[in-house]
Design a protein around this motif. Structure first.
Motif, PDB file in Angstrom:
ATOM      1  N   UNK A   1       0.780  -1.231   0.000  1.00 32.14           N
ATOM      2  CA  UNK A   1       0.000   0.000   0.000  1.00 32.14           C
ATOM      3  C   UNK A   1       0.811   1.280   0.000  1.00 32.14           C
ATOM      4  N   UNK A   2       2.128   1.159   0.072  1.00 29.75           N
ATOM      5  CA  UNK A   2       2.977   2.349   0.168  1.00 29.75           C
ATOM      6  C   UNK A   2       3.340   2.876  -1.210  1.00 29.75           C
ATOM      7  N   UNK A   3       3.290   4.210  -1.360  1.00 33.79           N
ATOM      8  CA  UNK A   3       3.860   4.859  -2.549  1.00 33.79           C
ATOM      9  C   UNK A   3       4.786   5.970  -2.058  1.00 33.79           C
ATOM     10  N   UNK A   4       6.070   5.660  -2.040  1.00 38.01           N
ATOM     11  CA  UNK A   4       7.091   6.637  -1.687  1.00 38.01           C
ATOM     12  C   UNK A   4       7.847   7.068  -2.929  1.00 38.01           C
ATOM     13  N   UNK A   5       9.003   7.701  -2.769  1.00 36.16           N
ATOM     14  CA  UNK A   5       9.773   8.162  -3.927  1.00 36.16           C
ATOM     15  C   UNK A   5      10.114   7.044  -4.908  1.00 36.16           C
ATOM     16  N   UNK A   6      10.523   5.886  -4.384  1.00 32.43           N
ATOM     17  CA  UNK A   6      10.899   4.772  -5.248  1.00 32.43           C
ATOM     18  C   UNK A   6       9.694   4.235  -6.019  1.00 32.43           C
ATOM     19  N   UNK A   7       8.567   4.054  -5.301  1.00 30.93           N
ATOM     20  CA  UNK A   7       7.367   3.507  -5.934  1.00 30.93           C
ATOM     21  C   UNK A   7       6.776   4.481  -6.945  1.00 30.93           C
TER      22      UNK A   7
ATOM     23  N   UNK B   1       4.160   3.767 -16.614  1.00 28.61           N
ATOM     24  CA  UNK B   1       3.054   4.440 -17.308  1.00 28.61           C
ATOM     25  C   UNK B   1       3.525   5.541 -18.250  1.00 28.61           C
ATOM     26  N   UNK B   2       4.849   5.723 -18.375  1.00 24.09           N
ATOM     27  CA  UNK B   2       5.424   6.777 -19.214  1.00 24.09           C
ATOM     28  C   UNK B   2       4.866   8.143 -18.829  1.00 24.09           C
ATOM     29  N   UNK B   3       5.011   8.477 -17.541  1.00 27.64           N
ATOM     30  CA  UNK B   3       4.527   9.740 -16.992  1.00 27.64           C
ATOM     31  C   UNK B   3       5.721  10.594 -16.582  1.00 27.64           C
ATOM     32  N   UNK B   4       5.623  11.896 -16.833  1.00 27.09           N
ATOM     33  CA  UNK B   4       6.689  12.810 -16.441  1.00 27.09           C
ATOM     34  C   UNK B   4       6.432  13.444 -15.081  1.00 27.09           C
ATOM     35  N   UNK B   5       5.178  13.706 -14.780  1.00 24.96           N
ATOM     36  CA  UNK B   5       4.809  14.300 -13.485  1.00 24.96           C
ATOM     37  C   UNK B   5       3.638  13.516 -12.918  1.00 24.96           C
ATOM     38  N   UNK B   6       3.824  12.985 -11.725  1.00 28.54           N
ATOM     39  CA  UNK B   6       2.771  12.244 -11.033  1.00 28.54           C
ATOM     40  C   UNK B   6       2.386  13.007  -9.773  1.00 28.54           C
ATOM     41  N   UNK B   7       1.096  13.354  -9.658  1.00 27.57           N
ATOM     42  CA  UNK B   7       0.580  14.086  -8.496  1.00 27.57           C
ATOM     43  C   UNK B   7      -0.387  13.159  -7.766  1.00 27.57           C
ATOM     44  N   UNK B   8      -0.122  12.919  -6.498  1.00 23.88           N
ATOM     45  CA  UNK B   8      -0.972  12.012  -5.722  1.00 23.88           C
ATOM     46  C   UNK B   8      -0.887  12.381  -4.244  1.00 23.88           C
ATOM     47  N   UNK B   9      -1.651  11.698  -3.424  1.00 21.66           N
ATOM     48  CA  UNK B   9      -1.606  11.988  -1.994  1.00 21.66           C
ATOM     49  C   UNK B   9      -2.655  11.214  -1.220  1.00 21.66           C
TER      50      UNK B   9
ATOM     51  N   UNK C   1      15.205  10.815  -7.205  1.00 22.14           N
ATOM     52  CA  UNK C   1      15.848  12.035  -6.729  1.00 22.14           C
ATOM     53  C   UNK C   1      15.069  13.297  -7.086  1.00 22.14           C
ATOM     54  N   UNK C   2      14.001  13.151  -7.873  1.00 21.75           N
ATOM     55  CA  UNK C   2      13.163  14.303  -8.239  1.00 21.75           C
ATOM     56  C   UNK C   2      11.781  14.093  -7.638  1.00 21.75           C
ATOM     57  N   UNK C   3      11.731  14.164  -6.326  1.00 17.55           N
ATOM     58  CA  UNK C   3      10.512  13.881  -5.573  1.00 17.55           C
ATOM     59  C   UNK C   3      10.259  15.022  -4.601  1.00 17.55           C
ATOM     60  N   UNK C   4       9.003  15.449  -4.523  1.00 19.29           N
ATOM     61  CA  UNK C   4       8.669  16.581  -3.657  1.00 19.29           C
ATOM     62  C   UNK C   4       7.498  16.224  -2.751  1.00 19.29           C
ATOM     63  N   UNK C   5       7.706  16.435  -1.473  1.00 23.42           N
ATOM     64  CA  UNK C   5       6.654  16.206  -0.481  1.00 23.42           C
ATOM     65  C   UNK C   5       6.227  17.560   0.056  1.00 23.42           C
ATOM     66  N   UNK C   6       4.974  17.920  -0.192  1.00 26.51           N
ATOM     67  CA  UNK C   6       4.505  19.256   0.167  1.00 26.51           C
ATOM     68  C   UNK C   6       4.011  19.309   1.608  1.00 26.51           C
TER      69      UNK C   6
END
Length: 373
Positions: free
Chosen positions: A87-93, A101-109, A132-137
């Motif tokens: 159930x986890x989605x972190x930077x690696x996942x 999915x060939x996605x450049x920007x994934x927005x989730x939460x 390394x390109x992961x942002x946690x707001x």
């Protein structure tokens, strides 16, 4: 005829101008905005996932030019990665989802509910295609009252502000101003991101290691030199930065006893189970450390060599040859560089101990060519 040609040219001009003004879809980022996960434990907020997704999508389209990914195709991939990672989605996942999915920007939460404070807390994370390109707001907090319907707009506004920073970084990397990336509607084009693997994405490491070892014996009594060898190991990331694995090598120890009529030779195979810790210095540089314990198996030969002795005496020296099997201990440390997403090169230093009635200690160095995934 000329008049007809002019009329046709004039009629096609707006279409040509429109085509020039419209960015190519192949150059634009593919963006997926997936439904937020409801972690409230109640059925009072069933409207929130859809509400958040809709508000974020609308705000993004007002500000940016991008290709919106088909969520019907993305959601199954998200579910697959969730199931594989409890159930986890972190930077690696998230990076894995972007690659699959060939996605450049994934927005989730996700969002939670604090019953004592009667407050909802909305968490947003953004992946730009690699670990390394992961942002946690910062989470958005809102009381569960008449203002709750404004929470989705607040989250959407914060995301747009963050993606604006992303667009700025993309343009600065190309030596341009953000204004240069805007179309006539004032929208900023989001560009594709590099979805390369980093060390944080890698769980398996298989390495071949040409090496040289040097026994630490008393040089006053023996003449020794470094001996070449070959080895290999496999390492698996067990949890976080902790790894376990297997190590094996084949090398020799050759010693000429000074002022004695014999030489000693040990050819041996060593094998050990290992455990250790990674330190990821950057997306491409890694410092590895490991300790191991196992056994060494070999053939010990002691044979006459009067040519190196000034004290042969008159008697003959009886050669000895026997198999040995004893405990083996080792420690390794090394620096590795990720050349490609599947290949790394490193240099390592090693300490080893061959246990016996008088243990033999040694040091060594090795190159490591690794296949990683």
């Amino acid at each position: 005829m000329k008049r007809l040609f002019s009329l046709v040219s004039l009629s096609l001009l707006p279409i040509a101008l429109l085509a020039e003004d419209k960015p190519k879809a192949s150059d634009m980022a593919r963006v997926a905005i997936i439904k937020y996960e409801d972690k409230t434990g109640t059925k009072n907020f069933e409207y929130m996932p859809g509400s958040l997704q809709e508000a974020i999508t609308k705000s993004m389209h007002k500000k940016f030019e991008f290709v919106e990914a088909d969520n019907a195709k993305v959601e199954p991939i998200v579910a697959q990665v969730r199931a594989k990672n409890k159930g986890k989605i972190g930077p690696k996942e998230a990076a894995e989802i972007c690659r699959l999915a060939d996605i450049d920007i994934l927005i989730y939460g996700n969002f939670t509910f604090n019953k004592a404070e009667n407050e909802i807390e909305i968490h947003t994370e953004i992946s730009l295609g690699s670990t390394d390109k992961f942002r946690k707001m910062e989470p958005t907090e809102n009381r569960v009252d008449a203002t709750i319907f404004q929470a989705a707009d607040k989250v959407a506004g914060d995301i747009v502000a963050e993606i604006t920073k992303v667009a700025l970084e993309q343009q600065q990397a190309k030596g341009k101003a953000v204004a240069d990336a805007k179309d006539k509607k004032g929208k900023t084009q989001l560009e594709k991101t590099e979805k390369s693997k980093t060390w944080a994405d890698i769980s398996w490491n298989f390495a071949l290691t040409p090496m040289a070892s040097y026994p630490l014996v008393n040089r006053d009594n023996a003449s020794i030199k470094p001996e070449p060898g070959a080895g290999g190991y496999a390492m698996y990331r067990l949890r976080g930065r902790l790894h376990v694995g297997l190590f094996a090598s084949f090398t020799s120890i050759r010693s000429n006893a000074k002022n004695a009529p014999y030489e000693t030779n040990l050819d041996y195979l060593s094998a050990a189970a290992t455990a250790g810790y990674y330190f990821d210095l950057s997306p491409r540089w890694r410092w590895t450390n490991a300790i191991g314990a196992g056994y060494y198996y070999g053939r010990l030969a002691v044979y006459s060599n009067c040519g190196n002795s000034t004290n042969c005496g008159g008697g003959a020296f009886n050669s000895i040859s026997q198999d040995v099997k004893n405990p083996f201990f080792m420690a390794r440390t090394g620096i590795h560089f990720l050349i490609f997403s599947f290949l790394a090169l490193g240099i390592e230093a090693e300490y080893r101990m061959l246990y016996d009635s008088k243990p033999v200690h040694g040091i060594g160095g090795a190159l490591a060519l690794s296949v990683v995934f």
